[in-house]
Enzyme design. Structure first.
Site, PDB file in Angstrom:
ATOM      1  N   TYR A 125      73.217  -1.790 -23.948  1.00 56.24           N
ATOM      2  CA  TYR A 125      72.350  -1.913 -25.118  1.00 56.24           C
ATOM      3  C   TYR A 125      71.783  -0.579 -25.566  1.00 56.24           C
ATOM      4  CZ  TYR A 125      72.356  -6.961 -24.869  1.00 56.24           C
ATOM      5  OH  TYR A 125      72.736  -8.271 -24.888  1.00 56.24           O
ATOM      6  N   LYS A 192      76.676  -6.389 -10.562  1.00 59.23           N
ATOM      7  CA  LYS A 192      78.134  -6.539 -10.414  1.00 59.23           C
ATOM      8  C   LYS A 192      78.639  -5.257  -9.750  1.00 59.23           C
ATOM      9  CE  LYS A 192      82.018  -8.783 -11.375  1.00 59.23           C
ATOM     10  NZ  LYS A 192      82.368 -10.113 -10.874  1.00 59.23           N
ATOM     11  N   ASP A 226      78.205 -13.257 -11.611  1.00 61.55           N
ATOM     12  CA  ASP A 226      79.001 -14.465 -11.873  1.00 61.55           C
ATOM     13  C   ASP A 226      78.610 -15.591 -10.917  1.00 61.55           C
ATOM     14  OD1 ASP A 226      80.022 -12.722 -10.021  1.00 61.55           O
ATOM     15  OD2 ASP A 226      82.117 -12.958 -10.566  1.00 61.55           O
ATOM     16  N   ASP A 250      70.096 -10.575 -20.670  1.00 59.54           N
ATOM     17  CA  ASP A 250      70.182 -11.249 -21.964  1.00 59.54           C
ATOM     18  C   ASP A 250      70.899 -12.592 -21.811  1.00 59.54           C
ATOM     19  OD1 ASP A 250      70.006 -11.683 -24.656  1.00 59.54           O
ATOM     20  OD2 ASP A 250      71.613 -10.320 -25.209  1.00 59.54           O
TER      21      ASP A 250
END
Ligand code: NAI
Length: 362
Positions: A125, A192, A226, A250
């Site tokens: 972002y 991640k 995930d 988000d």
């Protein structure tokens, strides 16, 4: 009782309707607020040449606390979201988004009580993006190849993902400090890092380091994003306070909102060291604006977060309980909720009817 000064930006679309509800409920709860009302968004463009005039920034800076209604970002108008501009201008690095089940809303789960901390200033972002076919994109593609970083297809657009120690440390600390101050037991850092070893790896290692300062006080766990999503939909009661970089925050926070009845229920805040701006997560809902049928719950619950921030915890608790009582009774529901609960919005309450029901339950 002292009077607080709060900057209020009603916004547009359903913003004026739901911020009216907010003010009425807070006044009925007996908290005295001197509202400094300022306008921002497309409606002020002609007069000031910008959707976010300097006097609005000055009003927020002077009150140090603000609450917003949603503001429409016209597509193709050339103005970027004023929310992003506010976050940048005031360095509001924490996006705080609680998700708590309220009985009677038709939410999928009745035992969710999650507080999510989303880093608000960097990651994908940050806006460091180059267009497909540009000289900058060609330069980056050549640079990656010449440093043995892999082959990027020549017809690619590219976004950079900066993750810093500074920003990671302060957001993780904010999550732990919140957990301590609010009697929470666990913080989960989401990442991640198995794939993005440097960026997410940095976030993860920073979180592990900060967690040591709270060892014995607050439990700490780490999860891959995930697997986190799967865990949230199968057993959300397993989560307490969560902290994560911008993009995951988000997406995962919307997932959490979905678990507890959707965006109409989801409050939020953008908080920096000096200034805090509260607002519902949803947008200006142009499809129902001006009809007096919007659900003001998310804005009212954002108001409760504002009251907590101002030290008016007792009033915030009373308002939350009143909102819960209205949903539990199930008689006065706005169309969005009535449709979920009974399959049809027929006979739904207006924004004002719902607001008055909350006030009567205080
Ligand atoms: P939206 O959240 O405004 O609407 C999505 C759907 O949810 C619509 O069907 C709407 O009617 C419904 N909805 C939203 N809030 C509701 C409420 N309180 N009660 C009942 N129904 C509600 O999202 P959308 O349509 O993507 O965005 C509309 C505009 O809002 C865009 O210009 C967008 O940029 C802006 N926006 C502004 C935000 C802010 O100022 N914080 C946040 C998100 C979007």
């Amino acid at each position: 009782m002292s009077t607080h000064t709060v900057c209020l930006i009603p916004g547009d679309g359903i913003g004026p309707e739901i911020t009216t509800s907010l003010r009425e409920v807070i006044a009925a709860a007996g908290v005295q607020i001197d509202w400094n009302v300022v306008e921002a968004g497309a409606g002020v463009m002609d007069e000031y040449g910008t959707p976010l005039p300097d006097h609005v920034l000055d009003a927020i800076a002077s009150a140090k606390v603000a609450i917003k209604g949603p503001v429409t970002t016209p597509v193709g108008s050339g103005f970027r979201s004023i929310n992003v501009a506010l976050r940048k201008h005031f360095d509001l690095y924490t996006n705080l988004r609680p998700a708590r089940s309220i009985a009677g809303t038709g939410a999928r789960y009745d035992d969710v009580d999650i507080v999510l901390f989303r880093e608000n200033t960097e990651d994908l972002y940050a806006g460091v993006e180059v267009e497909e076919g540009s000289a900058e994109a060609a330069e980056l593609i050549d640079w990656a190849a010449s440093h043995d970083l892999g082959t990027i297809r020549p017809d690619s657009a590219i976004s950079l993902k900066p993750i810093s120690v500074t920003a990671s440390e302060r957001i993780v600390r904010a999550a732990f400090d919140y957990a301590v101050a609010n009697g929470r037991h666990k913080v989960c850092a989401v990442h991640k890092a198995n794939i993005m070893k440097y960026t997410d790896g940095l976030f993860l290692h920073t979180a592990e380091r900060v967690a040591q300062d709270y060892a014995g006080q607050i439990e700490f766990e780490t999860r891959i994003v995930d697997a986190t999503c799967m865990g949230l939909v199968t057993d959300p009661s397993d989560f307490d306070v969560m902290v994560m970089p911008n993009l995951y925050g988000d997406i995962v926070s919307d997932l959490c909102a979905g678990l507890v009845g959707g965006l109409g229920m989801a409050p939020g805040a953008n908080i920096g060291d000096e200034i805090a701006v509260f607002e519902a997560v949803h947008g200006s809902a142009p499809d129902i604006a001006g009809q007096g049928i919007a659900n003001p719950t998310a804005e009212i619950l954002s108001g409760c977060m504002l009251l907590d921030h101002l030290g008016e915890r007792e009033a915030a608790t009373r308002i939350r309980a009143a909102v819960e009582a209205v949903f539990a009774a199930g008689k006065v529901l706005t169309g969005d909720v009535k449709k979920i609960v009974s399959g049809s919005a027929d006979g739904a309450a207006s924004t004002q009817e719902f607001t008055q029901a909350v006030i009567a339950a205080l």
